[in-house]
Write a protein that holds these residues in place. Structure first.
Motif, PDB file in Angstrom:
ATOM      1  N   UNK A 262       0.835  -1.199   0.000  1.00  0.00           N
ATOM      2  CA  UNK A 262       0.000   0.000   0.000  1.00  0.00           C
ATOM      3  C   UNK A 262       0.870   1.250   0.000  1.00  0.00           C
ATOM      4  N   UNK A 263       1.910   1.228   0.795  1.00  0.00           N
ATOM      5  CA  UNK A 263       2.774   2.398   0.865  1.00  0.00           C
ATOM      6  C   UNK A 263       3.497   2.626  -0.465  1.00  0.00           C
ATOM      7  N   UNK A 264       3.905   1.535  -1.103  1.00  0.00           N
ATOM      8  CA  UNK A 264       4.581   1.655  -2.407  1.00  0.00           C
ATOM      9  C   UNK A 264       3.661   2.331  -3.415  1.00  0.00           C
ATOM     10  N   UNK A 265       2.408   1.963  -3.422  1.00  0.00           N
ATOM     11  CA  UNK A 265       1.453   2.558  -4.355  1.00  0.00           C
ATOM     12  C   UNK A 265       1.214   4.034  -4.026  1.00  0.00           C
ATOM     13  N   UNK A 266       1.185   4.342  -2.743  1.00  0.00           N
ATOM     14  CA  UNK A 266       1.036   5.744  -2.344  1.00  0.00           C
ATOM     15  C   UNK A 266       2.217   6.561  -2.853  1.00  0.00           C
ATOM     16  N   UNK A 267       3.411   5.998  -2.723  1.00  0.00           N
ATOM     17  CA  UNK A 267       4.614   6.685  -3.184  1.00  0.00           C
ATOM     18  C   UNK A 267       4.592   6.923  -4.687  1.00  0.00           C
ATOM     19  N   UNK A 268       3.860   6.077  -5.410  1.00  0.00           N
ATOM     20  CA  UNK A 268       3.725   6.237  -6.859  1.00  0.00           C
ATOM     21  C   UNK A 268       2.617   7.221  -7.211  1.00  0.00           C
ATOM     22  N   UNK A 269       1.960   7.790  -6.196  1.00  0.00           N
ATOM     23  CA  UNK A 269       0.911   8.774  -6.434  1.00  0.00           C
ATOM     24  C   UNK A 269      -0.443   8.189  -6.741  1.00  0.00           C
ATOM     25  N   UNK A 270      -0.649   6.918  -6.401  1.00  0.00           N
ATOM     26  CA  UNK A 270      -1.914   6.264  -6.708  1.00  0.00           C
ATOM     27  C   UNK A 270      -2.861   6.357  -5.515  1.00  0.00           C
ATOM     28  N   UNK A 271      -4.124   6.544  -5.812  1.00  0.00           N
ATOM     29  CA  UNK A 271      -5.134   6.578  -4.759  1.00  0.00           C
ATOM     30  C   UNK A 271      -5.516   5.164  -4.363  1.00  0.00           C
ATOM     31  N   UNK A 272      -5.736   4.956  -3.075  1.00  0.00           N
ATOM     32  CA  UNK A 272      -6.150   3.661  -2.569  1.00  0.00           C
ATOM     33  C   UNK A 272      -7.663   3.596  -2.473  1.00  0.00           C
ATOM     34  N   UNK A 273      -8.183   2.385  -2.435  1.00  0.00           N
ATOM     35  CA  UNK A 273      -9.615   2.206  -2.210  1.00  0.00           C
ATOM     36  C   UNK A 273      -9.959   2.604  -0.772  1.00  0.00           C
ATOM     37  N   UNK A 274     -11.238   2.753  -0.495  1.00  0.00           N
ATOM     38  CA  UNK A 274     -11.662   3.137   0.847  1.00  0.00           C
ATOM     39  C   UNK A 274     -11.221   2.117   1.895  1.00  0.00           C
ATOM     40  N   UNK A 275     -11.423   0.790   1.684  1.00  0.00           N
ATOM     41  CA  UNK A 275     -10.932  -0.179   2.679  1.00  0.00           C
ATOM     42  C   UNK A 275      -9.416  -0.120   2.844  1.00  0.00           C
ATOM     43  N   UNK A 276      -8.696   0.076   1.755  1.00  0.00           N
ATOM     44  CA  UNK A 276      -7.234   0.160   1.844  1.00  0.00           C
ATOM     45  C   UNK A 276      -6.810   1.395   2.633  1.00  0.00           C
ATOM     46  N   UNK A 277      -7.483   2.505   2.390  1.00  0.00           N
ATOM     47  CA  UNK A 277      -7.181   3.735   3.116  1.00  0.00           C
ATOM     48  C   UNK A 277      -7.441   3.557   4.603  1.00  0.00           C
ATOM     49  N   UNK A 278      -8.553   2.946   4.940  1.00  0.00           N
ATOM     50  CA  UNK A 278      -8.880   2.718   6.341  1.00  0.00           C
ATOM     51  C   UNK A 278      -7.871   1.773   6.997  1.00  0.00           C
ATOM     52  N   UNK A 279      -7.436   0.768   6.265  1.00  0.00           N
ATOM     53  CA  UNK A 279      -6.442  -0.158   6.800  1.00  0.00           C
ATOM     54  C   UNK A 279      -5.126   0.566   7.073  1.00  0.00           C
ATOM     55  N   UNK A 280      -4.723   1.431   6.154  1.00  0.00           N
ATOM     56  CA  UNK A 280      -3.485   2.186   6.341  1.00  0.00           C
ATOM     57  C   UNK A 280      -3.577   3.066   7.587  1.00  0.00           C
ATOM     58  N   UNK A 281      -4.708   3.725   7.763  1.00  0.00           N
ATOM     59  CA  UNK A 281      -4.887   4.566   8.952  1.00  0.00           C
ATOM     60  C   UNK A 281      -4.849   3.703  10.220  1.00  0.00           C
ATOM     61  N   UNK A 282      -5.521   2.578  10.182  1.00  0.00           N
ATOM     62  CA  UNK A 282      -5.543   1.684  11.347  1.00  0.00           C
ATOM     63  C   UNK A 282      -4.133   1.251  11.746  1.00  0.00           C
ATOM     64  N   UNK A 283      -3.354   0.801  10.778  1.00  0.00           N
ATOM     65  CA  UNK A 283      -2.012   0.313  11.099  1.00  0.00           C
ATOM     66  C   UNK A 283      -1.109   1.443  11.604  1.00  0.00           C
TER      67      UNK A 283
END
Length: 480
Positions: A262-283
Motif C-alpha cells: 500500500x505504501x509503495x502505491x502511495x509513493x507512486x501517487x496512486x489513490x487507494x480504495x476506501x478499505x485500503x485507506x482505512x487499513x493504512x490509517x488503522x495500522x
C-alpha cells in the motif's frame, strides 16, 4: 421595558446558578481554581513572543469560524468576514450580528469575554460598536493585554498547543527557559502522517516529516521510524499527550492488506480504495498508540467531524473557515475493536474520547467503562462537549450521560479547543453549568446537602483530576 427588579446586564455573579447550593458550590469550590487547558489551538509563537494585538478584530474575530458562520447566516458579506474590509468595519458587522445570536452560545461567550477582560457591562450591538471597539483597543495597547498576561488574568496555569510532528517546538523550549509561572506544553497531532486521500499533498508532507526526522521515508517501516523519532523529540521537549482528529477509528481483525505494498502505491501517487485507506490509517494509528504507551502519554481522539463540505468555499478560503459539520459515522464496533487491540497487548494508554455527534454520547460513555482499570483513576475518559456540543445543552448532556454510565467524579473537565486568547471564560461557563446541575439535584432531593463532599467533587472535576491525570512538569523539558 426591563422589570424594576431585573438589571439590563444579565451576567450577574450568580449567572446560570439557579439554586442556593449551586451558588455555594461555584463561589466556594470552583470559581478560583486554576485552569489546565489541555487542548487548544493557540499559536505557540504568540505565547512565546508575548504578542500584542493591534485591535479587537485582530484578537477576537480573526480565525474564529464560530463567529464567521453566524455572520454568514445573517447575510453579512464575506468581505467583512474573511475579506479585505477594514478591521473596524469587520467589528461593526460582528456587533450588528451579536443581538441576533440570542440563545446561541456566542451570545453568552461574547458578553462574558467583553466583561471578564474589558470590564464592559453593556450588551454589544451596532449602536455601541464604535464605542466598544475604541474602549477595548485602548486596553489592548497596554502591557497587561499581551498574550501571557491575558492568560494569567484568567488564572490559566497550563496550556497545551496542537503541534504537527514536523514542528520544531522551539517556541515551547524558549518559553520554558524564561521560567514563566504559566506553563506551555506541546501536544503531538500526527493527522497528516496518515492523511493519504490526496497523494500529492501526502507525498509533500512526507518530505517535510523526513527532513525533521533526518530520514528518507521510502517505506512504511521508515514512516514509523520517522514518527518514533518525532515522538522521542516531542517527549524531550515536554510533550505528554497526543491528539487525533478523525471521522472514526478503524479496526481490522486480520492482515487484510500488505501494508508495504500500500505504501509503495502511495509513493507512486496512486489513490487507494476506501478499505485500503482505512487499513493504512488503522495500522499507522495502532503503531502510534504503542509508541505513546511506551512514553506514558495520554492519547486523545476527536471523532465524528464531516469536514470541508462546501468545496466551492474550500477552494476560495481554504480549510478551517467554517464549512465543517457533524458527521453520522458509525463509531461503536471499530472503536471497541481498536481499543481492545491495544488492551490485549497491554499497550492501551490513558485515553480521552470526544464525539461530535450527540447521538453517540451514550456509546462513548459506555465504551470507556469497558477499558478502565489497571489501578489508574479514570484511565479512559469521555471528553467534554466538543465543537458543536460545546454549549450549555451539550455540556449538560455530556455531564448527565457520563454521570449515568460512568463516574462523573473522575472526569478531567473542560478545555477551550480554541484559537482565541479571549476564549478562557469558557472554563467559567462550564464550571457554572456543572455547579448548577449538582445544585439542582440537591434542591430536588436527589443528592444530599453535603457541601464538603460535593464541593470536593466539583473541585476535582474543575482542576484536581486533570492535575493528577496528566504528567505535566517543567522538569519534562530537556533545555539543553
Amino acid at each position: 421595558m426591563n422589570s424594576p427588579n431585573q438589571p439590563t446586564f444579565f451576567l450577574s455573579d450568580d449567572f446560570l446558578l439557579q439554586s442556593d447550593f449551586a451558588k455555594v458550590l461555584y463561589h466556594s469550590y470552583a470559581k478560583n481554581l486554576p485552569i489546565i487547558d489541555y487542548h487548544n489551538h493557540l499559536p505557540p509563537s504568540e505565547v512565546n513572543t508575548n504578542r500584542q494585538f493591534s485591535n479587537l478584530t485582530e484578537i477576537w474575530l480573526a480565525g474564529d469560524h464560530y463567529k464567521w458562520r453566524a455572520m454568514r447566516t445573517l447575510g453579512v458579506s464575506e468581505r467583512f468576514i474573511t475579506g479585505n474590509a477594514e478591521a473596524n468595519e469587520k467589528f461593526e458587522k460582528w456587533a450588528f450580528t451579536v443581538p441576533y445570536t440570542v440563545r446561541n452560545p456566542l451570545y453568552h461567550w461574547t458578553h462574558l469575554e467583553l466583561n471578564r477582560y474589558f470590564g464592559l457591562e453593556e450588551l454589544l450591538s451596532q449602536k455601541n460598536a464604535a464605542e466598544v471597539y475604541a474602549h477595548c483597543n485602548q486596553f489592548l495597547q497596554t502591557p497587561d493585554f499581551r498574550t501571557v498576561p491575558l492568560l494569567t488574568k484568567m488564572n490559566v496555569e497550563i496550556i497545551c498547543s496542537t503541534d504537527d510532528p514536523a514542528d520544531s517546538l522551539d517556541h515551547h523550549v524558549e518559553f520554558a527557559q524564561k521560567g514563566n509561572s504559566l506553563q506551555l506544553y506541546p501536544a503531538f497531532r500526527p493527522d497528516k502522517s496518515y492523511a493519504i486521500e490526496n497523494p500529492e499533498s501526502y507525498l509533500s508532507y512526507l518530505e517535510k516529516l523526513g527532513e525533521a526526522a533526518k530520514l528518507k521515508i521510502d517505506s512504511f517501516e521508515n514512516l514509523l521510524a520517522a514518527l518514533q523519532d518525532r515522538v522521542d523529540y516531542f517527549h524531550h521537549r515536554g510533550c505528554r499527550l497526543s491528539d487525533h482528529g478523525l471521522e472514526q477509528l478503524y479496526f481490522f481483525e486480520k492482515e487484510d492488506f500488505q501494508i508495504e505494498e500500500l505504501f509503495r502505491r502511495i509513493r507512486l501517487g496512486k489513490e487507494l480504495s476506501k478499505p485500503e485507506t482505512q487499513y493504512f490509517k488503522f495500522k499507522t494509528l495502532q503503531s502510534l498508540c504503542r509508541m505513546y504507551h511506551k512514553k506514558g502519554w495520554v492519547q486523545q481522539f476527536h471523532l465524528g467531524a464531516l469536514r470541508n463540505t462546501n468545496t466551492h468555499q474550500l477552494r476560495q478560503l481554504g480549510p478551517d473557515t467554517g464549512f465543517d459539520s457533524i458527521g453520522d459515522f458509525e463509531q461503536a464496533e471499530a472503536l471497541a475493536g481498536f481499543l481492545n487491540s491495544l488492551e490485549k497487548s497491554e499497550q492501551l494508554s490513558k485515553t480521552i474520547l470526544y464525539n461530535l455527534n450527540p447521538r453517540d454520547n451514550a456509546i462513548f460513555a459506555a465504551m470507556i467503562g469497558n477499558f478502565n482499570g489497571g489501578e489508574i483513576k479514570g484511565k479512559i475518559q469521555f471528553g467534554s462537549g466538543w465543537w458543536y456540543l460545546d454549549q450549555k445543552e451539550g455540556m449538560e448532556a455530556q455531564i448527565n450521560t457520563l454521570s449515568n454510565m460512568g463516574l462523573i467524579s473522575c472526569f478531567v473537565g473542560m478545555l477551550t479547543d480554541s484559537r482565541s486568547f479571549l476564549s478562557f471564560p469558557r472554563h467559567e461557563y462550564f464550571r457554572r453549568i456543572l455547579c448548577n446541575l449538582f445544585g439542582q439535584d440537591v434542591q430536588n432531593g436527589i443528592l444530599p446537602w453535603d457541601e464538603k463532599w460535593l464541593g470536593k467533587i466539583i473541585a476535582d472535576i474543575c482542576y484536581h483530576n486533570a492535575a493528577n491525570y496528566f504528567d505535566f512538569s517543567p522538569s519534562n523539558f530537556d533545555l539543553k
